[in-house]
Structures are given as C-alpha cells and as structure tokens.
Scaffold this motif. Structure first.
Motif, PDB file in Angstrom:
ATOM      1  N   GLY A 295       0.933  -1.022   0.096  1.00  0.00           N
ATOM      2  CA  GLY A 295       0.079   0.215   0.335  1.00  0.00           C
ATOM      3  C   GLY A 295       0.778   1.369  -0.043  1.00  0.00           C
ATOM      4  O   GLY A 295       0.261   1.588   0.104  1.00  0.00           O
ATOM      5  N   LEU A 296       2.378   1.572  -0.092  1.00  0.00           N
ATOM      6  CA  LEU A 296       2.797   2.872   0.372  1.00  0.00           C
ATOM      7  C   LEU A 296       2.846   2.923  -0.960  1.00  0.00           C
ATOM      8  O   LEU A 296       2.601   2.929  -1.889  1.00  0.00           O
ATOM      9  CB  LEU A 296       4.455   2.302   0.616  1.00  0.00           C
ATOM     10  N   ASP A 297       2.553   4.746  -1.288  1.00  0.00           N
ATOM     11  CA  ASP A 297       2.401   5.186  -2.796  1.00  0.00           C
ATOM     12  C   ASP A 297       4.258   6.663  -2.791  1.00  0.00           C
ATOM     13  O   ASP A 297       3.882   7.630  -1.872  1.00  0.00           O
ATOM     14  CB  ASP A 297       1.280   6.201  -2.872  1.00  0.00           C
ATOM     15  N   ILE A 298       5.050   6.105  -3.042  1.00  0.00           N
ATOM     16  CA  ILE A 298       6.388   6.372  -2.809  1.00  0.00           C
ATOM     17  C   ILE A 298       6.526   7.004  -4.565  1.00  0.00           C
ATOM     18  O   ILE A 298       6.169   6.337  -5.334  1.00  0.00           O
ATOM     19  CB  ILE A 298       7.599   5.828  -2.569  1.00  0.00           C
ATOM     20  N   GLU A 299       6.548   8.757  -4.894  1.00  0.00           N
ATOM     21  CA  GLU A 299       6.457   8.978  -5.890  1.00  0.00           C
ATOM     22  C   GLU A 299       7.991   8.911  -6.669  1.00  0.00           C
ATOM     23  O   GLU A 299       9.109   9.229  -5.852  1.00  0.00           O
ATOM     24  CB  GLU A 299       6.358  10.562  -6.048  1.00  0.00           C
ATOM     25  N   ASP A 300       8.253   9.110  -7.853  1.00  0.00           N
ATOM     26  CA  ASP A 300       9.069   8.561  -8.296  1.00  0.00           C
ATOM     27  C   ASP A 300      10.184   7.962  -8.373  1.00  0.00           C
ATOM     28  O   ASP A 300      11.396   7.447  -8.315  1.00  0.00           O
ATOM     29  CB  ASP A 300       9.677  10.016  -8.069  1.00  0.00           C
ATOM     30  N   PRO A 310       8.497 -13.384  -7.182  1.00  0.00           N
ATOM     31  CA  PRO A 310       7.567 -13.285  -6.237  1.00  0.00           C
ATOM     32  C   PRO A 310       6.288 -14.320  -7.314  1.00  0.00           C
ATOM     33  O   PRO A 310       7.042 -15.032  -8.076  1.00  0.00           O
ATOM     34  CB  PRO A 310       6.459 -12.426  -6.052  1.00  0.00           C
ATOM     35  N   GLU A 311       6.163 -15.768  -5.714  1.00  0.00           N
ATOM     36  CA  GLU A 311       5.249 -16.665  -6.933  1.00  0.00           C
ATOM     37  C   GLU A 311       4.240 -16.439  -7.581  1.00  0.00           C
ATOM     38  O   GLU A 311       3.703 -17.576  -8.400  1.00  0.00           O
ATOM     39  CB  GLU A 311       5.134 -17.644  -5.489  1.00  0.00           C
ATOM     40  N   SER A 312       3.434 -15.417  -6.593  1.00  0.00           N
ATOM     41  CA  SER A 312       2.095 -15.079  -8.152  1.00  0.00           C
ATOM     42  C   SER A 312       2.146 -14.263  -8.324  1.00  0.00           C
ATOM     43  O   SER A 312       3.420 -13.275  -8.262  1.00  0.00           O
ATOM     44  CB  SER A 312       0.929 -15.396  -6.448  1.00  0.00           C
ATOM     45  N   ILE A 313       1.122 -13.729  -9.932  1.00  0.00           N
ATOM     46  CA  ILE A 313       1.194 -13.222  -9.845  1.00  0.00           C
ATOM     47  C   ILE A 313       0.447 -11.737  -9.486  1.00  0.00           C
ATOM     48  O   ILE A 313       0.920 -10.093  -9.806  1.00  0.00           O
ATOM     49  CB  ILE A 313       0.481 -13.305 -11.971  1.00  0.00           C
ATOM     50  N   ASP A 314      -0.381 -12.033  -8.791  1.00  0.00           N
ATOM     51  CA  ASP A 314      -0.716 -10.538  -7.594  1.00  0.00           C
ATOM     52  C   ASP A 314       0.572 -10.537  -7.543  1.00  0.00           C
ATOM     53  O   ASP A 314       0.166  -8.379  -7.570  1.00  0.00           O
ATOM     54  CB  ASP A 314      -1.934 -11.328  -6.928  1.00  0.00           C
ATOM     55  N   ASP A 315       1.600 -10.717  -6.958  1.00  0.00           N
ATOM     56  CA  ASP A 315       2.524  -9.948  -5.503  1.00  0.00           C
ATOM     57  C   ASP A 315       3.442  -9.389  -6.784  1.00  0.00           C
ATOM     58  O   ASP A 315       3.686  -8.081  -6.490  1.00  0.00           O
ATOM     59  CB  ASP A 315       3.312 -11.570  -5.104  1.00  0.00           C
ATOM     60  N   PHE A 316       3.760 -10.168  -7.913  1.00  0.00           N
ATOM     61  CA  PHE A 316       4.415  -9.670  -8.913  1.00  0.00           C
ATOM     62  C   PHE A 316       3.976  -8.055  -9.234  1.00  0.00           C
ATOM     63  O   PHE A 316       4.983  -7.145  -9.959  1.00  0.00           O
ATOM     64  CB  PHE A 316       4.682 -10.425 -10.162  1.00  0.00           C
ATOM     65  N   ILE A 317       1.979  -7.855  -9.924  1.00  0.00           N
ATOM     66  CA  ILE A 317       1.538  -6.951 -10.219  1.00  0.00           C
ATOM     67  C   ILE A 317       1.618  -5.525  -9.030  1.00  0.00           C
ATOM     68  O   ILE A 317       2.398  -4.576  -8.870  1.00  0.00           O
ATOM     69  CB  ILE A 317       0.377  -7.178 -10.321  1.00  0.00           C
ATOM     70  N   HIS A 318       1.170  -6.514  -7.770  1.00  0.00           N
ATOM     71  CA  HIS A 318       1.920  -5.285  -6.467  1.00  0.00           C
ATOM     72  C   HIS A 318       2.740  -4.418  -6.785  1.00  0.00           C
ATOM     73  O   HIS A 318       2.398  -3.389  -6.273  1.00  0.00           O
ATOM     74  CB  HIS A 318       1.640  -5.883  -5.288  1.00  0.00           C
TER      75      HIS A 318
END
Length: 388
Positions: A295-300, A310-318
């Motif tokens: 959930g962290l939002d770090i600009e630039d 990562p094992e899952s594509i969801d983690d890769f996307i996150h």
C-alpha cells in the motif's frame, strides 16, 4: 467533480487534479448513495481518493461521534491514508485520528478524546481500544477495509469482524483491494447488502520497461551495488522473506552500498524516518518485503527490482506497480537465475508485456548489447612454387 463541502473541491484543484480517474468516476456516486461496494483496481489507480472523498463528504461535523472507520493491514498504510485525509480536511471542520500498534496506548486514548469524525487504524489496535471501551462506533455509518485481501490473508478476519459488528446496523461497507479473491468474497458476503462491484482492468503502461538480468544468487548483491550508482536512480527492491534481510545486509555492507532496509519489525519512528529519507532522495536504494511495503505510495521510483521473483502474478503486479505512477516512466527489473526465467516469462505472457534482457553498462541500465564475434579472417592458401 463537485462535492458539497467546498474544502474538498478546493484541495482537489490545489493539488492539480482535473478529471477523476476511472475508479473514482465509478466509486464516487455509489459510495455517496450509501451502497455497499467492492473496489478491485490495480495499484496506483487512485483507489484511496475513490473511497476517502465520499467518506469525508458524508461526515456531519456537528456530530462529535466517530462516523467513518478505515481499516488497513499495516502501520505504514494507515499513516499514508491519514496524511491524505488530513490534506483534504485541513481547511475544513472534519477531524481525523489514526490508531496503530507500536505506539503508547495512553497517547492514542488521549487522541480519542479529541473526538475525531474519521479514524483510520490497524485491526489489532482498533480491537484493543474497543475492548477497553474507549472506542465507541455505534454511530459509525461507513466502514472501509483497504487492502482487504491482505487483512484476510494475514489472519485478521476475527478482528475485522469485531470492528464491523460494533458499528451501526445501517452501516455502509466498502472493500478495497488490487485483487478480490474468492476467500475474501466468501468472508464478506454476510456483512454486505447486494454490493456493487467495481473492477478496473489492469492497463499495461507503455512507459514501463519490463526487463531482467540473468545472474546467480551470489552475484545479485553486486548488481544492486551497480544499480545504486546509476545516475538519478531511485530503486525499490523486493525480497520474498524478511529472514533473508540479515544475510543480504551483510553482503551489501561488504560492498559499501548506500541503501536502507524497511523492516516490518522495526519501530515506527525508524520506519517513518527511513521512508522520509527515501522520498527525499537521500539514498538511492530501499530494500523491503512485499508485506512491509503493502500500500505504500512513493513518488518518482525509477526502478522496481524483484531481487526475489514472487510466486504469484498478483504479488508481481503489486510490487511492479510502485514505479511509473501517473505519467512517469519506470523500469521493472527482475534479477533471475536460469531456473527463474521460465516463471518470469509466464508472468510476461499473462500481462501481455514484452520482456527485455537488460544490463548495466557505463553507469546506465540499457538493453543488453549483442556481442559481435570478430569476423573470421581466412588465411590465403600457402602458394608454393614447384619443387626443384
């Protein structure tokens, strides 16, 4: 976009926003109408404002009870949501409070005495305050679970249920996540009344380069060292398990790398300071686990590095979604062994993106050059004259 509270509109304009993002266009009217909603949208698409602005809009400042509760799985995400909420209410009459573990309980009880209208907190700390009869939620009309899948996956379902059941029977419930799993839908069904479903499809930005470097496990720290020396780099590197942090720390210290680690077990003050320094660009490399950075939002952020795939594509996307925010470009770089490469190529196929093999050359990350073999020079045949 027009809310009845002028300070929301003024802040929106002051922050340079124009049209609402797709998830916001769909969420605003449904949430303002009081409907239960599930929001499934990729990281970096504007989910926080999608639920936060309608929640603030519906608050009655003359009622000094807690009217909105936002639950998030990590302390960092709680603080991030609080900062956004305060930014949109600083010129208004809506009060915000945050409640997280790792902070002295008495200080947080004192914060309740300031009568916040909207609170955001981690599940464990909110339940602790409920048990001590310090947190009264019977007039809470809006409950939002951010990163709801992570709350469920982390075994916090009982805490989340207790928070929901302490709120008004006429409450509105919103579940927000990058991925809505079947287990999350099944768990939430008894608490939701014909929920509206918002799903924003994943858009692959053409401003993101997806690349990899073929390497060995032992050589990966050296690649981080070389990446940290690339001009203008601001890299966020992910490992799969925090137990890998100490040995990696030892390797990077030997190599004299300028970096920090964001460890979920460190104290709040240290983690906040680590993030503040990284945001300001005081060091080029931040290493963390997926959970600590959730959930962290770090600009630039210029580069997201999958130190471990990562094992899952969801983690890769996150993880990959931490770069190329807004209109900025970025690079998603996976450090892979020959055994990892088929797994990475599978992710690329599912996402419909092109993978490029990259290298660090002359202080920059570029597409791997094809090494040309020197031309084969044919020696002329040895012409000998006739023997005499």
């Amino acid at each position: 976009m027009n809310f009845t509270k002028p300070f929301i509109n003024e802040t929106w304009e002051r922050m340079g926003f124009n049209e609402p993002m797709p998830v916001q266009k769909e969420a605003f009217p449904l949430l303002l109408d009081g409907k239960d909603v599930t929001i499934e949208a990729p990281t970096g698409t504007g989910k926080t404002l999608a639920y936060l602005l309608p929640a603030i809009e519906k608050i009655d400042p003359s009622n000094e009870r807690i009217q909105v509760v936002i639950v998030a799985p990590t302390r960092e995400l709680v603080m991030q949501i609080q900062q956004v909420a305060q930014r949109f209410t600083e010129k208004g009459d809506v009060r915000i409070g945050s409640f997280i573990g790792g902070v002295e309980l008495k200080r947080q009880i004192d914060r309740i005495k300031k009568k916040p209208h909207l609170i955001v907190g981690t599940p464990g700390r909110l339940v602790e305050l409920i048990d001590k009869k310090k947190l009264k939620l019977h007039e809470t009309h809006t409950v939002i679970l951010d990163e709801a899948d992570q709350i469920i996956d982390s075994g916090l379902t009982e805490a989340a249920e207790r928070i929901i059941k302490h709120t008004s029977h006429e409450r509105q419930l919103a579940l927000v996540s990058a991925t809505l799993t079947d287990s999350l839908k099944e768990w939430s069904a008894p608490f939701m009344d014909e929920p509206a479903h918002i799903k924003i499809e994943r858009a692959v930005s053409d401003q993101v380069t997806y690349g990899y470097m073929l390497t060995t496990r032992r050589y990966k720290p050296e690649l981080l060292r070389r990446l940290s020396h690339v001009d203008g780099v601001k890299a966020l590197a992910f490992i799969n398990n925090r137990s890998f942090l100490p040995p990696l720390r030892g390797e990077l210290q030997k190599l004299k790398v300028n970096y920090r680690m964001l460890d979920s077990l460190k104290g709040k003050r240290e983690r906040v300071e680590t993030l503040r320094e990284f945001r300001k660009g005081e060091y080029p490399l931040l290493i963390t686990t997926g959970l600590a950075a959730r959930g962290l939002d770090i600009e630039d952020v210029t580069h997201v590095v999958h130190f471990d795939l990562p094992e899952s594509i969801d983690d890769f996307i996150h993880r990959s979604g931490r770069t190329a925010r807004g209109n900025a470009g970025g690079t998603v770089l996976s450090l892979v062994t020959t055994d990892d490469l088929p797994h990475l190529k599978s992710f690329a196929r599912q996402l419909g993106v092109e993978l490029k093999e990259l290298e660090i050359y002359r202080g920059d990350v570029i597409e791997k050059r094809i090494e040309e073999k020197p031309p084969v020079v044919k020696r002329p045949a040895n012409k000998r004259g006739p023997r005499r």
